[in-house]
Write an enzyme that holds these catalytic residues in place. Structure first.
Site, mmCIF file in Angstrom:
data_model
loop_
_atom_site.group_PDB
_atom_site.id
_atom_site.type_symbol
_atom_site.label_atom_id
_atom_site.label_comp_id
_atom_site.label_asym_id
_atom_site.label_seq_id
_atom_site.Cartn_x
_atom_site.Cartn_y
_atom_site.Cartn_z
ATOM 1 N N PRO A 1 37.639 62.156 4.322
ATOM 2 C CG PRO A 1 37.218 59.753 4.157
ATOM 3 C CD PRO A 1 36.539 61.066 3.735
ATOM 4 N N GLY A 2 40.824 62.574 4.217
ATOM 5 C CA GLY A 2 42.294 63.141 3.417
ATOM 6 C C GLY A 2 42.244 64.633 2.912
ATOM 7 C CD GLU B 1 30.561 74.516 14.349
ATOM 8 O OE1 GLU B 1 31.291 73.565 14.742
ATOM 9 O OE2 GLU B 1 30.268 75.232 13.356
ATOM 10 N NE ARG C 1 46.864 62.499 48.099
ATOM 11 C CZ ARG C 1 48.170 62.788 47.670
ATOM 12 N NH1 ARG C 1 48.365 64.008 47.021
ATOM 13 N NH2 ARG C 1 48.975 61.793 47.762
ATOM 14 C CD GLN D 1 52.878 80.457 49.856
ATOM 15 O OE1 GLN D 1 54.048 80.357 49.269
ATOM 16 N NE2 GLN D 1 52.716 81.534 50.545
ATOM 17 N N GLY E 1 47.561 64.875 40.698
ATOM 18 C CA GLY E 1 48.811 63.918 40.652
ATOM 19 C C GLY E 1 48.234 62.791 39.813
ATOM 20 N N GLY E 2 48.838 61.562 40.015
ATOM 21 C CA GLY E 2 48.715 60.559 39.431
ATOM 22 C C GLY E 2 47.206 60.051 39.063
#
Length: 383
Positions: free
Chosen positions: A129-130, A248, A274, A283, A343-344
């Site tokens: 921490p910090g 890693e 959709r 396009q 979109g949303g």
């Protein structure tokens, strides 16, 4: 183009992984997400399937593979379904390689069999921490007892992936004072038993993404760690951790490619299915998807080259830094553009594309930030 980095065995393994995820992970994932944690029993299931021990030596219960490519298949199939195996990736990709490289014969006998079955899940605790993970600022201490038999561990760690469920934690602690010539000197890796008196799991951290990783804070108050549980050389933890960075960073690059490819898949499916308005007929949508696919192809080329170099022992620190930088930065752009195409709906937290967006963001931070990687690459160029 056909990917030559994978052969028939990998394709068979991929089919098995996909069937497992579709049958046992996807149906439960919403509940896990609501709970904010993968059930502890799930790790036993991964152990049964051999996923935790792919690279663990056969004599300790693993498959003894000397290639990272099976791990890449796992990462790609997890991303394809936009699910999570919790902290299993940290256990497999960060902790077990450290044990494989540094553990004594006796330590391997004690720790590896349980790590393969899921009975002993490992975590790695470095950041504080910090102060983060800067060696010169590390305040967690573990002086050696006068009789030389144990360390007395005191301090705290944060951002410990898998800390909630960990049975053993590889803790980086100061066992000697740094010297003026080498500020990284004095840090050691201690494998701490989570049941030891004075060991405490603090709050689980509410991260932006990777909600099921079990990331937590840990505190140690006079925790006695036998000297036989020190991993590697005393006072050389920074060297040991640095040696694992290429692997890693390759792992993160592989994951970034997998997430970007999955994002394009989700965006393609959404825009073509959709019904209110076939977004894929626009396009701009076609151009965006084409651009994203092109970028994913480039990411894939970098990842596959890095996987091959790793298997041949040719992946240098600068190569790994370059691969991680390119793959994570490019994947971030692809996933963002694919979310835009939703979109949303793409902004809903439980949508697959939103999970990919949130899960990927840490990739440009962990394993070396993009800024640090640029410094490494520049130094390799003699700049």
């Amino acid at each position: 183009m056909r990917r030559t980095v994978f052969d028939g065995e990998h394709r068979t393994f991929r089919a098995t992984m996909r069937a497992f995820i579709d049958a046992e992970v996807v149906p439960s994932f919403s509940r896990w997400n609501d709970d904010g944690l993968v059930p502890r029993e799930f790790y036993y299931r991964l152990g049964e399937l051999g996923i935790l021990g792919l690279e663990v030596p056969v004599e300790h219960g693993g498959r003894g593979l000397d290639s990272f490519r099976h791990q890449a298949v796992v990462a790609e199939e997890i991303a394809r379904a936009a699910v999570s195996f919790g902290s299993a990736s940290t256990h497999v990709s960060r902790c077990l390689p450290l044990i494989d490289d540094l553990a004594t014969t006796e330590q391997r006998r004690r720790w590896l069999p349980g790590s393969v079955t899921g009975e002993t899940m490992f975590a790695l605790a470095v950041a504080e921490p910090g102060t983060g993970a800067e060696p010169s600022d590390m305040r967690t201490t573990a002086p050696l007892s006068l009789d030389g038999t144990e360390y007395l561990l005191n301090g705290s760690k944060t951002f410990v992936t898998g800390g909630v469920h960990a049975d053993r934690v590889i803790v980086c602690a100061r066992t000697a004072a740094p010297n003026t010539e080498d500020p990284t000197y004095g840090l050691s890796l201690l494998v701490v038993d989570a049941t030891a008196p004075g060991y405490r799991v603090g709050r689980a951290l509410d991260t932006l993404g990777r909600k099921l990783s079990g990331t937590a804070e840990l505190t140690f108050t006079d925790v006695r760690v036998p000297v036989t549980d020190r991993l590697g050389d005393a006072h050389r933890a920074d060297t040991h951790l640095a040696a694992q960075l290429p692997r890693e960073r390759l792992s993160i690059a592989v994951g970034a490619h997998a997430q970007a490819r999955a994002a394009v898949r989700f965006a393609h499916r959404f825009t073509t299915e959709r019904t209110a308005s076939t977004v894929a007929s626009f396009q701009n949508t076609k151009f965006e998807l084409a651009a994203c696919r092109t970028e994913v192809d480039a990411i894939e080329a970098v990842v596959d080259r890095a996987l091959t170099a790793h298997d041949y022992g040719d992946l240098t620190p600068a190569d790994a830094a370059s691969a991680k930088l390119f793959c994570t930065e490019s994947a971030g752009r692809v996933i963002d553009r694919c979310l835009q195409l939703h979109g949303g709906i793409g902004y809903l937290a439980d949508s697959p594309i939103a999970r990919l967006y949130a899960d990927h963001r840490i990739d440009r931070i962990m394993g070396g930030t993009s800024e640090v990687l640029r410094t490494i690459i520049a130094a390799d160029m003699g700049l």
